[in-house]
Design a protein around this motif. Structure first.
Motif, PDB file in Angstrom:
ATOM      1  N   LEU A 129      32.247  16.372  51.964  1.00  0.00           N
ATOM      2  CA  LEU A 129      32.619  15.332  52.922  1.00  0.00           C
ATOM      3  C   LEU A 129      33.238  15.956  54.161  1.00  0.00           C
ATOM      4  O   LEU A 129      34.221  16.697  54.072  1.00  0.00           O
ATOM      5  CB  LEU A 129      33.598  14.348  52.291  1.00  0.00           C
ATOM      6  CG  LEU A 129      32.972  13.133  51.599  1.00  0.00           C
ATOM      7  CD1 LEU A 129      32.248  13.547  50.334  1.00  0.00           C
ATOM      8  CD2 LEU A 129      34.034  12.094  51.277  1.00  0.00           C
ATOM      9  N   MET A 130      32.655  15.645  55.301  1.00  0.00           N
ATOM     10  CA  MET A 130      33.119  16.182  56.571  1.00  0.00           C
ATOM     11  C   MET A 130      33.325  15.048  57.578  1.00  0.00           C
ATOM     12  O   MET A 130      32.948  13.912  57.342  1.00  0.00           O
ATOM     13  CB  MET A 130      32.106  17.196  57.110  1.00  0.00           C
ATOM     14  CG  MET A 130      32.036  18.493  56.312  1.00  0.00           C
ATOM     15  SD  MET A 130      33.579  19.417  56.463  1.00  0.00           S
ATOM     16  CE  MET A 130      33.284  20.743  55.298  1.00  0.00           C
ATOM     17  N   GLY A 131      33.891  15.406  58.720  1.00  0.00           N
ATOM     18  CA  GLY A 131      34.143  14.429  59.770  1.00  0.00           C
ATOM     19  C   GLY A 131      35.626  14.282  60.022  1.00  0.00           C
ATOM     20  O   GLY A 131      36.471  14.718  59.237  1.00  0.00           O
TER      21      GLY A 131
ATOM     22  N   ARG B 101      38.384  16.978  59.173  1.00  0.00           N
ATOM     23  CA  ARG B 101      37.740  17.980  58.307  1.00  0.00           C
ATOM     24  C   ARG B 101      36.665  18.695  59.116  1.00  0.00           C
ATOM     25  O   ARG B 101      35.503  18.296  59.141  1.00  0.00           O
ATOM     26  CB  ARG B 101      37.147  17.324  57.065  1.00  0.00           C
ATOM     27  CG  ARG B 101      38.198  16.805  56.093  1.00  0.00           C
ATOM     28  CD  ARG B 101      37.594  16.446  54.756  1.00  0.00           C
ATOM     29  NE  ARG B 101      38.579  15.918  53.838  1.00  0.00           N
ATOM     30  CZ  ARG B 101      38.325  15.512  52.595  1.00  0.00           C
ATOM     31  NH1 ARG B 101      37.084  15.600  52.128  1.00  0.00           N
ATOM     32  NH2 ARG B 101      39.279  15.037  51.827  1.00  0.00           N
ATOM     33  N   ILE B 102      37.093  19.768  59.775  1.00  0.00           N
ATOM     34  CA  ILE B 102      36.261  20.522  60.718  1.00  0.00           C
ATOM     35  C   ILE B 102      35.902  21.860  60.065  1.00  0.00           C
ATOM     36  O   ILE B 102      36.794  22.644  59.737  1.00  0.00           O
ATOM     37  CB  ILE B 102      37.024  20.755  62.032  1.00  0.00           C
ATOM     38  CG1 ILE B 102      37.479  19.412  62.632  1.00  0.00           C
ATOM     39  CG2 ILE B 102      36.173  21.531  63.019  1.00  0.00           C
ATOM     40  CD1 ILE B 102      38.477  19.559  63.770  1.00  0.00           C
ATOM     41  N   PRO B 103      34.621  22.162  59.858  1.00  0.00           N
ATOM     42  CA  PRO B 103      34.245  23.376  59.128  1.00  0.00           C
ATOM     43  C   PRO B 103      34.856  24.653  59.679  1.00  0.00           C
ATOM     44  O   PRO B 103      35.335  25.505  58.920  1.00  0.00           O
ATOM     45  CB  PRO B 103      32.714  23.405  59.245  1.00  0.00           C
ATOM     46  CG  PRO B 103      32.323  21.985  59.459  1.00  0.00           C
ATOM     47  CD  PRO B 103      33.440  21.367  60.242  1.00  0.00           C
TER      48      PRO B 103
ATOM     49  N   ILE C 268      27.934  15.767  54.101  1.00  0.00           N
ATOM     50  CA  ILE C 268      27.708  14.372  54.485  1.00  0.00           C
ATOM     51  C   ILE C 268      28.917  13.923  55.290  1.00  0.00           C
ATOM     52  O   ILE C 268      30.061  14.305  54.997  1.00  0.00           O
ATOM     53  CB  ILE C 268      27.467  13.461  53.263  1.00  0.00           C
ATOM     54  CG1 ILE C 268      27.114  12.033  53.717  1.00  0.00           C
ATOM     55  CG2 ILE C 268      28.660  13.468  52.305  1.00  0.00           C
ATOM     56  CD1 ILE C 268      26.565  11.145  52.603  1.00  0.00           C
ATOM     57  N   HIS C 269      28.678  13.160  56.344  1.00  0.00           N
ATOM     58  CA  HIS C 269      29.780  12.659  57.166  1.00  0.00           C
ATOM     59  C   HIS C 269      30.432  11.468  56.465  1.00  0.00           C
ATOM     60  O   HIS C 269      29.757  10.666  55.812  1.00  0.00           O
ATOM     61  CB  HIS C 269      29.263  12.232  58.540  1.00  0.00           C
ATOM     62  CG  HIS C 269      30.337  12.052  59.557  1.00  0.00           C
ATOM     63  ND1 HIS C 269      31.088  10.895  59.658  1.00  0.00           N
ATOM     64  CD2 HIS C 269      30.815  12.889  60.516  1.00  0.00           C
ATOM     65  CE1 HIS C 269      31.959  11.020  60.645  1.00  0.00           C
ATOM     66  NE2 HIS C 269      31.823  12.223  61.178  1.00  0.00           N
ATOM     67  N   ARG C 270      31.747  11.369  56.616  1.00  0.00           N
ATOM     68  CA  ARG C 270      32.470  10.273  55.955  1.00  0.00           C
ATOM     69  C   ARG C 270      31.913   8.905  56.332  1.00  0.00           C
ATOM     70  O   ARG C 270      31.817   8.005  55.475  1.00  0.00           O
ATOM     71  CB  ARG C 270      33.962  10.338  56.316  1.00  0.00           C
ATOM     72  CG  ARG C 270      34.801   9.324  55.534  1.00  0.00           C
ATOM     73  CD  ARG C 270      36.270   9.470  55.841  1.00  0.00           C
ATOM     74  NE  ARG C 270      36.619   8.919  57.146  1.00  0.00           N
ATOM     75  CZ  ARG C 270      37.855   8.936  57.653  1.00  0.00           C
ATOM     76  NH1 ARG C 270      38.842   9.510  56.969  1.00  0.00           N
ATOM     77  NH2 ARG C 270      38.117   8.415  58.832  1.00  0.00           N
TER      78      ARG C 270
ATOM     79  N   PRO D 289      30.166  14.333  64.398  1.00  0.00           N
ATOM     80  CA  PRO D 289      31.325  14.222  65.285  1.00  0.00           C
ATOM     81  C   PRO D 289      32.619  14.462  64.516  1.00  0.00           C
ATOM     82  O   PRO D 289      32.702  14.193  63.322  1.00  0.00           O
ATOM     83  CB  PRO D 289      31.230  12.779  65.779  1.00  0.00           C
ATOM     84  CG  PRO D 289      30.577  12.051  64.649  1.00  0.00           C
ATOM     85  CD  PRO D 289      29.626  13.016  64.009  1.00  0.00           C
ATOM     86  N   TYR D 290      33.618  14.955  65.209  1.00  0.00           N
ATOM     87  CA  TYR D 290      34.919  15.231  64.596  1.00  0.00           C
ATOM     88  C   TYR D 290      36.020  14.693  65.498  1.00  0.00           C
ATOM     89  O   TYR D 290      35.779  14.268  66.615  1.00  0.00           O
ATOM     90  CB  TYR D 290      35.109  16.740  64.369  1.00  0.00           C
ATOM     91  CG  TYR D 290      34.148  17.313  63.350  1.00  0.00           C
ATOM     92  CD1 TYR D 290      34.443  17.259  62.000  1.00  0.00           C
ATOM     93  CD2 TYR D 290      32.931  17.875  63.756  1.00  0.00           C
ATOM     94  CE1 TYR D 290      33.558  17.763  61.058  1.00  0.00           C
ATOM     95  CE2 TYR D 290      32.034  18.394  62.805  1.00  0.00           C
ATOM     96  CZ  TYR D 290      32.360  18.328  61.473  1.00  0.00           C
ATOM     97  OH  TYR D 290      31.480  18.818  60.544  1.00  0.00           O
TER      98      TYR D 290
END
Length: 280
Positions: free
Chosen positions: A166-168, A171-173, A192-194, A275-276
């Protein structure tokens, strides 16, 4: 006018709270659980009835009212740590026992694609039928928890949603690898984006979908591509990419089954375009 459906979200955290807010906007009556009185008070101001309860692994309060709803989304992170691998299945066992005594018609368990073992090349896409028992899994305790939830069928609809990374938002890689040495740059990601998880959960509830499904963005760029773009976008120190000493094992997760069942269109199909930030 359609009937207002009630949803209980067990775990109003990083994913559960925005899911609750989204379902509210769609006309659902939403309640859930949190672990602090302060957060429960804030949620009450948003019209979300939040019960303060922790699963240690037994619930610290009676959860009969919490799980009294038309649908229930179980969103307890499967953190074992010092508690051991048996801890999360025990948490879910107590919750399943409570649900069994109530009238919920649909139960959704948010699981993880960590159940799939990594493989050496050539790697085909991992699909739901690849892991059905703990013995087949890289995370047997998680599959054991899934199986406990599945015992609620056929009296209820049961959905297992195995989410990728879960990213977005925050939560920036690049934040997690800045300045480090990385030897897995050629490995494809299963992110996968939240926002898409929330969209998929809303779709599952609206369509009363049952079964076991993967939830991963359709495209799988490499870790190196993700990290380079993320570090450039946010000014993090670029990691050093090195060649691994031995062939890498990895997995590519397919969400085709879920897409075919729902016709869901991913908002962010490519993790390179996620997007973040708070305004994402």
């Amino acid at each position: 006018m359609t009937e207002k459906k009630s949803v209980a979200i067990v775990g109003l955290g990083w994913l559960g709270l925005p899911l609750a807010e989204s379902l509210q906007q769609q006309g659902f009556s939403v309640k859930g659980s949190t672990t602090t009185l302060e957060k429960a008070a804030r949620l009450a101001k948003q019209g979300i009835d939040a019960q303060v309860v922790r699963f240690e692994p037994a619930p610290t309060a009676d959860v009969a009212e919490l799980v009294s709803a038309d649908a229930i989304v179980i969103n307890i992170p499967p953190k074992a740590g010092m508690q051991g691998d048996a801890f999360h299945p025990q948490q879910i066992g107590y919750l399943v026992d409570a649900i069994r005594k109530q009238g919920a018609r649909h139960v959704v368990y948010v699981s993880s694609t960590s159940v799939y073992p990594e493989q050496t090349e050539p790697v085909r896409s991992s699909v739901e039928d690849d892991v059905q028992t703990p013995e087949q899994s890289a995370a047997p305790a998680l599959v054991e928890a899934e199986q406990k939830v599945l015992t609620l069928a056929p009296e209820r609809l049961v959905t297992i949603l195995r989410c990728g990374g879960l990213m977005g938002y925050e939560r920036i890689p690049g934040k997690y690898v800045a300045g480090k040495t990385i030897d897995t740059g050629t490995v494809p990601v299963n992110y996968i984006h939240r926002d898409d998880v929330i969209g998929l959960l809303s779709t599952i509830l609206a369509n009363k979908l049952q079964g076991t499904f993967n939830a991963v963005a359709p495209e799988h760029p490499t870790r190196e591509a993700i990290y380079r773009k993320s570090c450039a976008d946010f000014g993090y120190e670029l990691p050093t990419f090195v060649t691994p000493h031995k062939p890498l094992s990895y997995k590519v997760i397919s969400s085709d089954k879920l897409v075919q069942a729902t016709d869901y269109q991913f908002r962010y199909p490519n993790p390179l375009d996620f997007p973040y930030g708070s305004g994402a």
